[in-house]
Write a protein that holds these residues in place. Sequence first.
Motif, PDB file in Angstrom:
ATOM      1  N   PHE A  69      -4.523 -49.164   0.487  1.00  0.00           N
ATOM      2  CA  PHE A  69      -3.617 -49.644  -0.565  1.00  0.00           C
ATOM      3  C   PHE A  69      -2.172 -49.525  -0.078  1.00  0.00           C
ATOM      4  N   GLU A  70      -1.894 -48.432   0.642  1.00  0.00           N
ATOM      5  CA  GLU A  70      -0.544 -48.195   1.167  1.00  0.00           C
ATOM      6  C   GLU A  70      -0.627 -47.429   2.479  1.00  0.00           C
ATOM      7  N   VAL A  71       0.310 -47.724   3.375  1.00  0.00           N
ATOM      8  CA  VAL A  71       0.497 -46.925   4.592  1.00  0.00           C
ATOM      9  C   VAL A  71       2.000 -46.645   4.699  1.00  0.00           C
ATOM     10  N   SER A  72       2.353 -45.391   4.993  1.00  0.00           N
ATOM     11  CA  SER A  72       3.784 -45.076   5.122  1.00  0.00           C
ATOM     12  C   SER A  72       4.226 -45.230   6.568  1.00  0.00           C
ATOM     13  N   GLU A  73       5.550 -45.199   6.763  1.00  0.00           N
ATOM     14  CA  GLU A  73       6.097 -45.367   8.117  1.00  0.00           C
ATOM     15  C   GLU A  73       5.705 -44.210   9.037  1.00  0.00           C
ATOM     16  N   LYS A  74       5.295 -43.086   8.452  1.00  0.00           N
ATOM     17  CA  LYS A  74       4.839 -41.950   9.271  1.00  0.00           C
ATOM     18  C   LYS A  74       3.350 -42.027   9.565  1.00  0.00           C
ATOM     19  N   GLY A  75       2.681 -43.035   8.981  1.00  0.00           N
ATOM     20  CA  GLY A  75       1.237 -43.161   9.198  1.00  0.00           C
ATOM     21  C   GLY A  75       0.403 -42.464   8.150  1.00  0.00           C
ATOM     22  N   ASP A  76       1.040 -42.050   7.030  1.00  0.00           N
ATOM     23  CA  ASP A  76       0.259 -41.508   5.905  1.00  0.00           C
ATOM     24  C   ASP A  76      -0.593 -42.639   5.336  1.00  0.00           C
ATOM     25  N   LEU A  77      -1.797 -42.287   4.914  1.00  0.00           N
ATOM     26  CA  LEU A  77      -2.739 -43.294   4.403  1.00  0.00           C
ATOM     27  C   LEU A  77      -3.102 -43.008   2.952  1.00  0.00           C
ATOM     28  N   ALA A  78      -2.988 -44.047   2.102  1.00  0.00           N
ATOM     29  CA  ALA A  78      -3.479 -43.956   0.723  1.00  0.00           C
ATOM     30  C   ALA A  78      -4.507 -45.067   0.565  1.00  0.00           C
ATOM     31  N   ASN A  79      -5.776 -44.692   0.511  1.00  0.00           N
ATOM     32  CA  ASN A  79      -6.787 -45.750   0.435  1.00  0.00           C
ATOM     33  C   ASN A  79      -7.959 -45.422  -0.475  1.00  0.00           C
ATOM     34  N   TRP A  80      -7.862 -44.344  -1.272  1.00  0.00           N
ATOM     35  CA  TRP A  80      -9.081 -44.023  -2.004  1.00  0.00           C
ATOM     36  C   TRP A  80      -8.974 -44.129  -3.514  1.00  0.00           C
ATOM     37  N   ILE A  81      -7.774 -44.039  -4.084  1.00  0.00           N
ATOM     38  CA  ILE A  81      -7.708 -44.126  -5.548  1.00  0.00           C
ATOM     39  C   ILE A  81      -6.429 -44.804  -6.025  1.00  0.00           C
ATOM     40  N   VAL A  82      -6.594 -45.677  -7.021  1.00  0.00           N
ATOM     41  CA  VAL A  82      -5.460 -46.208  -7.767  1.00  0.00           C
ATOM     42  C   VAL A  82      -5.560 -45.576  -9.147  1.00  0.00           C
ATOM     43  N   PRO A  83      -4.531 -44.813  -9.555  1.00  0.00           N
ATOM     44  CA  PRO A  83      -4.620 -44.126 -10.853  1.00  0.00           C
ATOM     45  C   PRO A  83      -4.990 -45.087 -11.982  1.00  0.00           C
ATOM     46  N   GLY A  84      -5.922 -44.644 -12.832  1.00  0.00           N
ATOM     47  CA  GLY A  84      -6.335 -45.466 -13.961  1.00  0.00           C
ATOM     48  C   GLY A  84      -7.492 -46.402 -13.657  1.00  0.00           C
ATOM     49  N   LYS A  85      -7.835 -46.533 -12.383  1.00  0.00           N
ATOM     50  CA  LYS A  85      -8.967 -47.397 -12.006  1.00  0.00           C
ATOM     51  C   LYS A  85     -10.189 -46.517 -11.758  1.00  0.00           C
ATOM     52  N   ILE A  86     -11.351 -47.057 -12.052  1.00  0.00           N
ATOM     53  CA  ILE A  86     -12.586 -46.314 -11.788  1.00  0.00           C
ATOM     54  C   ILE A  86     -12.929 -46.473 -10.308  1.00  0.00           C
TER      55      ILE A  86
END
Length: 217
Positions: free
Chosen positions: A108-125
């Motif tokens: 869903f998102e990747v930061s410039e440092k290489g942090d990864l957000a790929n498992w949850i979107v708040p409010g979604k099942i």
Amino acid sequence: MGMGVNVREAIAKRAAEEIKDGMVVNLGIGIPTLVANYIPPNINVMFHAENGVLGTGPAPLTGEEDANLCNAGGIPMTVVPGASYFDSTMAFGIIRRGLLDVTILGAFEVSEKGDLANWIVPGKIVSGMGGAVDLAQKAKKVIVLMNHTDKYGNSKIVRECSLPLTAEKCVNLIITDMAVIEITNEGLQLIEVKEPYSVDEVIKATGAPLHVPDYVK
């Protein structure tokens, strides 16, 4: 605006170029699954599935599915000669020991440092994080395949992730519908720009500073 079939295929095809002979590779659900279709026949690769298979093959033809064979996403699969089966403890042992050469994930998102957000979107099942945390932390190389922007036109490549993180500083390479970007200690490095986009369009669509070398493919 969804992603066209050919765009998804083009991203997967480019990702397949990162896979070299003899590698052990884990493919996430979504676009990463398609990567297996683009591995040249002369490249021997063992695909790893968290539910306990090393040596998964291409998707079976309709009507030829084996009810006992599916990948970690529950999708029917085949196996290649030399494949092996084991329990998920062993499957995760392979991941946690750092034995995977490459893992290819969506995000869903990747930061410039290489942090990864790929498992949850708040409010979604969601079905759960699956193996994403372990894969992102432990694979020797982490490649993210995703749209450059979300359906509202917001960049998915950002300075700081706003969504809950899967893992910090883990992503090495991002392949989108617009570009190929490497994450280095100095930040984001533009490697390739896809037709029909320009370097300027990629910079505008990227929510973090982008280093542009003299030569961009």
